[in-house]
Write a protein that holds these residues in place. Structure first.
Motif, short mmCIF file in Angstrom:
data_model
loop_
_atom_site.label_atom_id
_atom_site.label_comp_id
_atom_site.label_asym_id
_atom_site.label_seq_id
_atom_site.Cartn_x
_atom_site.Cartn_y
_atom_site.Cartn_z
N THR A 22 4.26 -5.51 2.71
CA THR A 22 4.15 -4.46 1.68
C THR A 22 2.77 -4.59 1.04
N THR A 23 2.36 -3.52 0.40
CA THR A 23 0.97 -3.46 -0.05
C THR A 23 0.80 -2.52 -1.23
N GLY A 24 -0.30 -2.71 -1.95
CA GLY A 24 -0.68 -1.79 -3.02
C GLY A 24 -1.88 -0.97 -2.57
N GLN A 56 -6.24 -8.84 -7.73
CA GLN A 56 -6.04 -7.41 -7.49
C GLN A 56 -6.25 -6.62 -8.78
N TYR A 80 -4.52 -3.48 -0.96
CA TYR A 80 -4.43 -4.92 -1.25
C TYR A 80 -3.14 -5.47 -0.67
N GLU A 81 -3.24 -6.64 -0.09
CA GLU A 81 -2.08 -7.47 0.19
C GLU A 81 -2.57 -8.91 0.22
N MET A 82 -1.80 -9.84 0.78
CA MET A 82 -2.19 -11.25 0.59
C MET A 82 -2.23 -12.10 1.87
N ILE A 113 6.24 -1.41 -9.47
CA ILE A 113 6.95 -1.34 -8.18
C ILE A 113 8.44 -1.18 -8.45
N ARG A 128 -4.74 -6.52 -11.57
CA ARG A 128 -3.56 -5.82 -12.08
C ARG A 128 -3.52 -5.88 -13.60
N VAL A 141 3.84 0.12 -1.69
CA VAL A 141 4.82 0.04 -2.78
C VAL A 141 4.25 0.43 -4.14
N ASP A 142 2.93 0.41 -4.27
CA ASP A 142 2.34 0.88 -5.52
C ASP A 142 0.96 1.49 -5.26
N PHE A 192 -1.93 -12.28 -6.53
CA PHE A 192 -1.36 -10.95 -6.72
C PHE A 192 -1.94 -10.29 -7.98
N1 URA Z 1 1.50 -6.78 -2.29
C1 URA Z 1 0.32 -7.02 -2.90
O1 URA Z 1 -0.34 -8.01 -2.63
N2 URA Z 1 -0.10 -6.13 -3.82
C2 URA Z 1 0.61 -5.05 -4.16
O2 URA Z 1 0.16 -4.30 -5.03
C3 URA Z 1 1.84 -4.83 -3.52
C4 URA Z 1 2.26 -5.71 -2.59
#
Ligand code: URA
Length: 256
Positions: free
Chosen positions: A94-96, A166, A195-197, A228, A168, A220-221, A162
């Protein structure tokens, strides 16, 4: 009979599988193992964040193992699966979204990743690119097209964290160290999609080790919807799983 420590798994238990699907979340493993065209999914083992199921596409075994969150645990999962004979890896994450035109539920297929993951520097110096295997990317794109799931292809940013990495706004202290301030808008300006990890670790180590890897993530966002929700998570997860499972079938059919 090799038996690997962290995954608590032997080569016999994965039936000689050479292909792996890698979600981050252990709870996503069963969902993948029971998604068409994967059949006969069955639980194999679970140890720490690493849960493993085995499934089949026709006669071909596919191992599905969760990596946990982030580069360090992903590197362990990939190392140990490679020791058991796995050669092709697809992350199902999943990712933003970073780019404003990307919507919740869309999938992002990664061609290359910005290496802010940390762990990948233990496999190759930072100048070495984190690039996906061409055939894996191709199969993922074909799968998304066939399934009519909206998709985007391009560069992903893999962050070691996260929250601050990112940028946030929902973090505990709301403070972002100077080095990271403004990075999100810079990635946006440079055309980075999401973005993801984990992608940078996976892609760097696989190309450095002579293995093949790719990554598909459900969104997801977005920049305007940072929260989320269960609904967005479900939709994103479902779309990414469907694309990955279909891509595995295409990969096998075309003998890539
Ligand atoms: N995974 C992430 O690393 N970032 C997000 O915003 C959503 C999922």
């Amino acid at each position: 009979m090799p038996h690997v420590y962290h995954l608590s798994l032997s080569d016999r238990e994965i039936a000689g599988a050479q292909m792996a699907l890698l979600p981050g979340d252990p709870a996503r493993v069963e969902k993948i193992a029971t998604t068409e065209p994967i059949k006969h999914g069955r639980f194999v083992t679970s140890h720490r964040e690493f849960c493993t199921w085995l499934g089949f596409i026709r006669e071909t075994p596919i191992v599905i193992t969760s990596t946990g969150i982030g580069g360090s645990s992903t590197a362990i999962a990939v190392e140990e699966l490679a020791q058991l004979g796995v050669k092709i890896f697809m992350r199902v994450g999943t990712t933003g979204a970073i780019q404003p035109h990307i919507n919740i539920g869309d999938v992002v297929i990664t061609t290359g990743a910005v290496r802010l993951d940390g762990a990948s520097t233990h496999y190759a110096p930072i100048e070495y690119p984190a690039v996906a295997n061409y055939e894996v990317v191709w199969a993922l794109v074909q799968a998304a097209r066939k399934l009519k799931i909206p998709y985007h292809v391009g560069i992903t940013c893999s962050s070691a964290t996260f929250y601050p990495g990112q940028e946030r706004s929902d973090s505990f202290s709301q403070y972002i160290i100077k080095q990271l301030q403004g990075t999100k808008s810079e990635w946006e300006r440079l055309g980075v999609l999401n973005y993801e990890m984990e992608a940078a670790t996976l892609l760097t180590m696989c190309s450095a080790l002579g293995l093949r890897a790719g990554c598909v993530c459900g969104v997801v966002d977005t920049p305007t919807q940072e929260l989320i929700t269960q609904e967005s998570l479900q939709r994103a997860e479902q779309n990414a799983i469907q694309v990955a499972a279909k891509a595995m079938e295409i990969f096998l059919e075309k003998q890539l």
